[in-house]
Design an enzyme around this catalytic site. Structure first.
Site, PDB file in Angstrom:
ATOM      1  CE  LYS A  57       6.725   4.607   4.215  1.00  0.00           C
ATOM      2  NZ  LYS A  57       5.866   4.215   5.339  1.00  0.00           N
TER       3      LYS A  57
ATOM      4  CB  ALA B  90      12.270   1.660  11.212  1.00  0.00           C
TER       5      ALA B  90
ATOM      6  CG  ASP C  34       6.216   1.906   1.191  1.00  0.00           C
ATOM      7  OD1 ASP C  34       5.089   2.405   1.006  1.00  0.00           O
ATOM      8  OD2 ASP C  34       6.574   1.407   2.267  1.00  0.00           O
TER       9      ASP C  34
END
Length: 315
Positions: A11, A102, A141
């Site tokens: 995402k 990341a 998330d």
């Protein structure tokens, strides 16, 4: 069926605003999350034992309980002991394509895939809200990664309100291989520097959420207007990550100058992305950025937004 192979999309954040502190120590957030085609491959297979066995291939990821994918399997065993008794343990094979640490929810996507995979493998028939509720126990998330697409996320990120499919962009993604940004560090540093501006009462936070809901980014998504969307992307964490990591700031500047509709860091970084209307435009941005930067430490990906989360690759 004794095994399932699933695609676990990464995402990007189209929007991330920190409203204030929460009693549980997390931050109260408003985010717009968007799935992209870049993703990991996860296979779950009944192994005839009682154990969880995780294989991460060439990845340096741990294959024990420090890995979110392993913890997702353990959570399913704890919540559905009868299914575990009936079907036994599981082999999880993880093939990484999403870069680690990341800001792209790679670990969260893997955990979401394990939850979905075991739901299928054990014939549990869980609904998406039930899977999201389980996912919220593992990380903020992970609920989004279950269904993916485009959504506004509030709370600490686990309260989801699906938005119309924002699947209208090609994406140039870039990351320094040698740079990792700690998410707790990013949020703690933001609190230290900007905590005096926090909205720490419910009424102020509700009013701000309402303003964002009615704002130009959400309107752009509602009307599938790529230019309007890209003009209003925003990430509060850039204020602390970019000054502390000059190469990331430089990468963002190079990508932005290479063209496209809009450039931003995703999540707590250090990944940076540019949104483009068409594949040809994205390819041009990629070529220009590579030539300008000429840095062997930077990896680039060409991908696009998608309207889904975890999907079966085969059965």
């Amino acid at each position: 069926m004794h095994s399932y192979t699933l695609h676990a999309p990464a995402k990007i954040n189209l929007f991330l605003e920190i409203l204030g502190d929460r009693p549980d120590g997390f931050h109260e957030l408003v985010m717009v999350l968007q799935s992209i085609a870049l993703g990991d491959k996860i296979t779950v297979r009944a192994n005839g034992t009682d154990d969880i066995r995780l294989s991460c291939g060439d990845s340096p990821l741990a294959n024990d309980a420090t890995n979110l994918a392993y913890r997702a399997a353990q959570l399913m065993i704890n919540n559905f002991p009868q299914a575990h008794d009936n079907y036994g343990g599981v082999d999880i094979t993880l093939t990484k394509h999403i870069p680690m640490a990341a800001g792209l929810a790679g670990g969260s996507a893997d955990a979401a895939a394990v939850l979905v995979g075991l739901d299928l493998l054990w014939n549990l028939g869980l609904t998406r809200p039930e899977l999201e509720q389980l996912a919220a126990q593992l990380g903020s998330d992970i609920p989004f990664c279950i269904g993916g697409g485009t959504a506004i996320a509030t709370g600490r990120g686990e309260i989801l309100d699906p938005l119309p499919d924002g699947n209208c962009f090609w994406v140039v993604l870039a990351k320094h291989r040698s740079i990792e940004v700690s998410t707790p560090w990013a949020y703690q540093t933001y609190r230290q520097k900007f905590g005096k501006n926090y909205l720490n009462d419910d009424q102020s936070q509700r009013a701000r959420r309402k303003t964002i809901h009615a704002g130009p980014l959400l309107q752009g998504i509602q009307h599938r207007n790529p230019g309007q969307i890209a003009s209003h992307i925003h990430n509060d964490l850039e204020k602390v990550v970019l000054p502390a990591h000059q190469p990331v700031a430089q990468l963002r500047q190079v990508l932005q100058s290479a063209g496209g509709l809009g450039t931003m860091m995703s999540g707590s970084g250090p990944s940076v992305f540019t949104l483009c209307r068409e594949q040809a435009e994205a390819e041009q941005v990629l070529a220009i950025a590579k030539e300008k930067l000429n840095d062997p430490d930077v990896d680039f990906w060409l991908t696009h937004t998608i309207g889904h989360g975890i999907q079966i690759m085969n059965n």
